[in-house]
Motif scaffolding. Structure first.
Motif, PDB file in Angstrom:
ATOM      1  N   HIS A  57       0.829  -1.216   0.000  1.00 49.37           N
ATOM      2  CA  HIS A  57       0.000   0.000   0.000  1.00 49.37           C
ATOM      3  C   HIS A  57       0.862   1.264   0.000  1.00 49.37           C
ATOM      4  O   HIS A  57       0.615   2.205   0.759  1.00 49.37           O
ATOM      5  N   ASN A  58       1.856   1.263  -0.876  1.00 52.55           N
ATOM      6  CA  ASN A  58       2.728   2.423  -1.071  1.00 52.55           C
ATOM      7  C   ASN A  58       3.263   2.394  -2.493  1.00 52.55           C
ATOM      8  O   ASN A  58       3.601   1.312  -2.988  1.00 52.55           O
ATOM      9  N   GLY A  59       3.381   3.538  -3.126  1.00 54.28           N
ATOM     10  CA  GLY A  59       4.071   3.629  -4.408  1.00 54.28           C
ATOM     11  C   GLY A  59       5.569   3.618  -4.154  1.00 54.28           C
ATOM     12  O   GLY A  59       6.078   4.493  -3.448  1.00 54.28           O
ATOM     13  N   ILE A  60       6.256   2.622  -4.705  1.00 57.30           N
ATOM     14  CA  ILE A  60       7.675   2.438  -4.388  1.00 57.30           C
ATOM     15  C   ILE A  60       8.441   2.120  -5.666  1.00 57.30           C
ATOM     16  O   ILE A  60       7.954   1.373  -6.524  1.00 57.30           O
ATOM     17  N   SER A  61       9.650   2.654  -5.762  1.00 53.53           N
ATOM     18  CA  SER A  61      10.574   2.316  -6.840  1.00 53.53           C
ATOM     19  C   SER A  61      11.841   1.757  -6.225  1.00 53.53           C
ATOM     20  O   SER A  61      12.474   2.417  -5.404  1.00 53.53           O
ATOM     21  N   THR A  62      12.205   0.524  -6.603  1.00 54.23           N
ATOM     22  CA  THR A  62      13.430  -0.085  -6.098  1.00 54.23           C
ATOM     23  C   THR A  62      13.921  -1.073  -7.161  1.00 54.23           C
ATOM     24  O   THR A  62      13.535  -0.936  -8.337  1.00 54.23           O
ATOM     25  N   THR A  63      14.772  -2.011  -6.779  1.00 50.10           N
ATOM     26  CA  THR A  63      15.248  -3.012  -7.740  1.00 50.10           C
ATOM     27  C   THR A  63      15.201  -4.390  -7.100  1.00 50.10           C
ATOM     28  O   THR A  63      15.235  -4.517  -5.870  1.00 50.10           O
ATOM     29  N   PHE A  64      15.124  -5.421  -7.951  1.00 50.27           N
ATOM     30  CA  PHE A  64      15.191  -6.804  -7.482  1.00 50.27           C
ATOM     31  C   PHE A  64      15.797  -7.640  -8.603  1.00 50.27           C
ATOM     32  O   PHE A  64      15.364  -7.533  -9.759  1.00 50.27           O
ATOM     33  N   ALA A  65      16.785  -8.429  -8.255  1.00 45.78           N
ATOM     34  CA  ALA A  65      17.448  -9.328  -9.206  1.00 45.78           C
ATOM     35  C   ALA A  65      17.965  -8.570 -10.434  1.00 45.78           C
ATOM     36  O   ALA A  65      17.970  -9.097 -11.548  1.00 45.78           O
ATOM     37  N   GLY A  66      18.352  -7.316 -10.209  1.00 45.48           N
ATOM     38  CA  GLY A  66      18.914  -6.523 -11.296  1.00 45.48           C
ATOM     39  C   GLY A  66      17.889  -5.861 -12.202  1.00 45.48           C
ATOM     40  O   GLY A  66      18.250  -5.292 -13.236  1.00 45.48           O
ATOM     41  N   HIS A  67      16.626  -5.925 -11.828  1.00 45.07           N
ATOM     42  CA  HIS A  67      15.550  -5.331 -12.638  1.00 45.07           C
ATOM     43  C   HIS A  67      14.846  -4.233 -11.828  1.00 45.07           C
ATOM     44  O   HIS A  67      14.829  -4.287 -10.599  1.00 45.07           O
ATOM     45  N   PRO A  68      14.206  -3.268 -12.521  1.00 49.88           N
ATOM     46  CA  PRO A  68      13.371  -2.317 -11.779  1.00 49.88           C
ATOM     47  C   PRO A  68      12.229  -3.071 -11.088  1.00 49.88           C
ATOM     48  O   PRO A  68      11.642  -3.984 -11.675  1.00 49.88           O
TER      49      PRO A  68
END
Ligand SMILES: [Fe+2]
Ligand SMILES: [Fe+2]
Length: 248
Positions: A186-197
């Motif tokens: 329940h939040n707008g978030i930008s991060t990365t996982f496994a080298g992908h956005p």
């Protein structure tokens, strides 16, 4: 140009408050002069997994553009399959899907664990995912699911994220994935996982404040914060661009 309207966590329960919050987002989309190419909803479609709630989900998401729906921890596989236009292999749980919409492919994973709030992908699910990702694709490729694997440094929400994420990351790493799209927190978030956005859509039903934000004094969720959504814009040869909107 290819535009995804990424919604999450409507938690429909037959009452007017969540329905009105969802309708404000859908009315906003319907007013676009250029329709989005697809609407993606990353889980917690229903609040209690009831057949009546899936009837409401089906009715509210009757749109003029394709709608992709996947389950969250508040959803229950059998009534979800019975009540929604889901094309998933097997029966019962989990409810994985592959959907091609225009030039884009969406791999929709079911990270829910029946009866639990956290997420997990079984070895069988990762095997299925590996086979799907081995198929060649020409256009944008999105992997979408409910539970993000990244901690928010939030003492409660961090208990409920995707557990045991490393084998999952190993399957995703190095693949031609445009972005990973999730919900749940329940939040707008930008991060990365496994080298992908990794892009998380805001919650339609509510917002979960960070522990140090003023609204945290009132509890885990802020039901007064406006509903929101993410618009992901893909264009050939360009990096994906995401616009977050809160609808006051
Ligand atoms: Fe939720
Ligand atoms: Fe959730």
């Amino acid at each position: 140009m290819y535009v995804i309207a990424h919604l999450s966590d409507p938690h429909l329960d037959g009452s007017s408050v969540p329905r009105d919050r969802l309708r404000s987002v859908l009315d906003y989309l319907k007013a676009f002069s250029r329709p989005v190419d697809v609407v993606l909803v990353t889980g917690d479609l229903a609040d209690h997994g009831l057949p009546s709630e899936y009837a409401e989900v089906a009715a509210e998401f009757t749109l003029d553009v394709p709608v992709l729906l996947l389950p969250g921890n508040h959803d229950i596989s059998a009534p979800l399959r019975a009540g929604l236009p889901i094309d998933s292999p097997g029966q019962g749980h989990p409810v994985h899907q592959v959907r091609d919409v225009g030039e884009a492919r969406f791999v929709l994973l079911d990270t829910s664990v029946p009866g639990e709030d956290h997420g997990l992908l079984s070895a069988e699910s990762l095997e299925w995912l590996t086979a799907v990702l081995d198929e060649p694709v020409d256009g944008p490729l999105f992997v979408a699911f409910h539970h993000p694997p990244n901690k928010l440094q939030h003492p409660i929400l961090d208990q409920w994220i995707l557990q045991d994420a490393e084998p999952f990351a190993a399957v995703l790493r190095g693949r031609p994935i445009t972005a990973i799209l999730t919900g749940h927190v329940h939040n707008g978030i930008s991060t990365t996982f496994a080298g992908h956005p990794l892009l998380v859509a805001p919650g339609i039903r509510s917002t979960a404040p960070l522990p140090f934000e003023p609204a945290a004094a009132n509890g885990l969720v802020d039901t007064g914060a406006p509903p929101g959504l993410a618009l992901h814009i893909a264009a050939e040869g360009q990096p994906l661009v995401t616009v977050y909107r809160a609808l006051a």
